[in-house]
Scaffold this active site. Sequence first.
Site, short mmCIF file in Angstrom:
data_model
loop_
_atom_site.label_atom_id
_atom_site.label_comp_id
_atom_site.label_asym_id
_atom_site.label_seq_id
_atom_site.Cartn_x
_atom_site.Cartn_y
_atom_site.Cartn_z
N HIS A 85 15.50 8.04 7.15
CA HIS A 85 15.42 9.50 7.12
C HIS A 85 16.83 10.04 7.24
CE1 HIS A 85 11.08 9.50 7.52
NE2 HIS A 85 11.21 8.60 8.49
N HIS A 140 7.66 -4.98 3.29
CA HIS A 140 7.38 -3.58 3.68
C HIS A 140 8.67 -2.79 3.93
CE1 HIS A 140 4.71 -0.77 6.34
NE2 HIS A 140 5.57 -0.09 5.62
N HIS A 187 10.54 1.18 2.94
CA HIS A 187 10.45 2.49 2.28
C HIS A 187 11.81 2.78 1.66
CE1 HIS A 187 6.48 3.52 3.99
NE2 HIS A 187 6.89 2.76 5.00
N ASN A 240 4.74 5.42 -1.15
CA ASN A 240 4.56 6.81 -0.69
C ASN A 240 5.81 7.64 -0.97
OD1 ASN A 240 5.95 5.32 1.29
ND2 ASN A 240 5.39 6.78 2.89
N HIS A 300 2.58 -3.71 9.95
CA HIS A 300 3.18 -3.37 11.24
C HIS A 300 2.24 -3.33 12.44
CE1 HIS A 300 1.56 0.40 9.94
NE2 HIS A 300 2.53 0.68 9.11
N PHE A 306 8.64 9.91 11.60
CA PHE A 306 8.51 8.57 12.15
C PHE A 306 9.40 7.61 11.35
CE2 PHE A 306 4.41 10.61 12.97
CZ PHE A 306 4.18 10.29 14.30
N GLY A 307 10.03 6.68 12.03
CA GLY A 307 10.69 5.60 11.29
C GLY A 307 12.17 5.45 11.52
N ASP A 338 9.39 -2.53 7.82
CA ASP A 338 9.01 -1.12 7.84
C ASP A 338 10.27 -0.25 7.87
OD1 ASP A 338 7.51 1.16 7.74
OD2 ASP A 338 6.69 1.01 9.78
N HIS A 392 -2.07 0.69 6.54
CA HIS A 392 -1.51 1.25 7.77
C HIS A 392 -2.73 1.49 8.66
CE1 HIS A 392 1.38 4.11 9.92
NE2 HIS A 392 0.26 4.16 10.60
#
Lengths: 182, 438, 319
Positions: B318, B58, B60, B92, B241, B332-333, B314, B177
């Site tokens: 950003h 997982h 991104h 995503n 998560h 978030f993240g 996860d 999720h």
Amino acid sequence: MEANPKFKSQLLSADEVRRALTRIAHEVVERNKGTQGLCFVGIHTRGITLARRLVEIIRSFEGVTPPMGILDITLYRDDLSEIGLQPKVRETRIPFDLHGKAVVLVDDVLFTGRTARAALDALIDQGRPSRIYLAVLVDRGHRELPIRADFVGKNLPTSKTEVVKVHTLEDDGEDSVELWEH
Amino acid sequence: MNGELLIQHVRLVDSRGEHGTADVLIGQGRILSLEGGDARRHIDASGLILSPGFCDPHAHLREPGQEVKEDLTSGLTAAARGGYSDVVSMPNTLPPVDRAEGVAALKEKAARIGQARLHPAAALTQGQEGKRLTEARLLAEAGAVLLTDDGRTNEDAGVLALGMQYAASWGLTVSVHAEDAGLRRGGVMNEGGVSFRLGLPGNSVYAESARIARDLEIVRYVLAQLGGRGPQAKALLHVQHLSSARGLELIRQAKAEGLPVTCEVGPHHLTLSEERLESLDPLYKVAPPLRTPADAEALIQGLLDGSIDCIGTDHAPHTQDEKELDLLRAPFGIPNLEVGWPLLYTELVLKRDFPLPVLLERFTDGPRRVLGFEAIWLEAGAEASLVLWNPDQERPVEPQRFASKAKFSPWAGWKLRGWPVLTLVEGRAVFEGLEQPA
Amino acid sequence: MTVTPDTSAAAPTPRSLLDFQGWSRAQLESLFETSKMMQEVLARPVKKVPALTGFTVATVFFEASTRTRLSFELAARRMSADVLSFSAATSSISKGETYKDTLLTLDAMGVDAYVIRVDAAGVCHQAERWLGKPIINAGDGWRAHPTQALLDAFTLLEALGSLEGKKIAIVGDILHSRVARSNAELLPRLGAEVVACGPATLLPGTLPGVQLSTDLKTGLTDADAVMVLRLQNERMDKGLLPSLPEYIAGYQVTQERLDWAKPGAPLLHPGPMNRDVELEGPLADSSRSLVERQVANGQAIRMAVLYHLLVGKKPRGES
């Protein structure tokens, strides 16, 4: 700041204080050519007491009571950062129009001149007198600003480490001026 | 015997346990021998540990469309530095990865980059809109390893059931999720005493547990629908998560019952809790939110007893600017790929006596099992996708040195041990941070 | 003139007023004492003193609030500070420039202290980290509005003498109220017992030091003072309340319901008021309402806060 101040000597007795004030009162009236437009503004705390005395003395020989106001200068000081966070702001009350008046600003001791400077600012914020005089009971020297008193009870040379304490009957139970050592 | 690389005097640890010290000979992408041999290059790995390469189910990686946050190069480089030889990217992106062509393009580009290996997850529904299913068979053929609408939540239970049912035919697990959008409302942190006091919109544990409960019921329903048809090697549902003790409890019960479900937990939910938000720093804004210390404790237990199958980072990069927005608007993240292993090695193994082989299992075999990959064990003939790491040298987390474009971390300044020094993918070094190459 | 330094609040004043964390009771009481001094200044014909000459105070309102902004700006001007006034609708901010960009731009103009109002909790904390200068929180999201709580407490102290053992009822939308949260933080520290009541959907699960109740009668019974909060129409839109009449039926403070409180218990409202929604119209104008005192005291409180945060520092950011 005040590590056990030590009494050194009496500079003025009660009688001497009384005579000095009487002389100042007469000088003021003489300089102003009478009581026309004359008024007094006392600076907290003992300046107020002394201003009241001067008004009373003038009333006794002129038969006229000049108007009087009181002035707090706390937030006009240039050393606010050194007096701790809690300002002790007291009443400012000038119950008459200052415009065109001859104001006698009264304080107990003239030292660096900073209080007088702040008082001038505070006073001018309240109105536009035609003339401002400064009257003090004691001038002990050590000026830091170009300020002088128009009426002085007594010039007393002091050292910078000495403290001049003015006592009044009303505030302290007796009239006297004392010299203390830090 | 002749090889390309000889790692000498190295301690071997994998999910099965400690295997003493060996001289590991590597060539043709495989472990050739544990008993030395000739090689062009020798590394004296005294004091270091060799383990199978990590696998992250997982992450991104933001490509295509949000390369300002991360791209394949920076993301896969970050993974290699974190000791990962394999990474699953979430779909995503902009646009979402919902077609076989997109999956193939990502794989091809990642192969050219030559860092950690990329295994794209693809969208469960077209455009991740939660309506029409994607082409599971074509996606699987192109190399997609999971189907998920992560980034969004699966609000339509019917669509999720159909998706699970259909994906199972092509050997794909659906990963979710698990948060109920209605219950979580606009929550930016765990709902509870801290959020009430701070005046921040809360996101309750029950938004997670209610959704997990629903999805487990959907698994039961789909099992009934399938009637034993279809490949059963993999789970039908993978819960991403996991953040709460309550959610864990539901999964533990489901597993006890024999339901084909798996789940993961992130490094942040194991090591941080909601009190961090007292700083009012959006750095700690993650979804699902950081919970209570009791939740973190339960998750560590779940990781230990196997209720939780694996660590999923996860990794959610950003830009600094985005992360410096206010708590309501900041995304978030946080980026986790480069800290995951040293963080959990230090916080769990060194500080809490968590068994090292078990933690390794959750970084290696666990995720590979979830994804249907073969396990990598340290033995002759095994694929040489490995990580060499230093169990002793202590170093602070320095986000400004991250390969990830997201150069911030809630663990900045934490002094950790266990830093990877060499990551191999099929025998090829994709990351080298050796202090004194021999 | 001899001035004795005051040692009652000897600990250094916190750099900022973000909430009441880091402010001791002695420091809070010192603020109230200074506020009384500022009331003296405000009673003068010329309500201006040079105490903050040379300082620049920026009021940065990312969320509109004309009354609070004016109150702060007048307070700053009455202390002779220069005022830099920035206000922007959140929408224009979200179009591009971030809060951080905006604040750094203003900072380049030479600002000594910031007054910040914003819709999101925590921005004032972030601002303090970015700017390293005194920040006065003029309301951040649902989180805190410390000068409002200070002026409420000051007004209550005037009306009740002391807050020790006094029961203060706060009525309305507690969950989304920074005013309620700041009062919940402040009033118990001054000895008050705080009961917050409102509809179940508008109450937080817990609030430290505060008793929560959905029953208005429980809240108002024997209250020494009643603080009524503004009800935002948005709560109906978000589905947290069925309707306005439903709220009024359960929670409007009326003359009749006010009789549950102690005789003569005063009424406070942070404004702006929705007449006949949270409060029965005539009550707002009755002698029990302290709303005008609150507004007047807001001036003195804000002058005192500026004084405490700035005096002793040098203008232009040096400390």
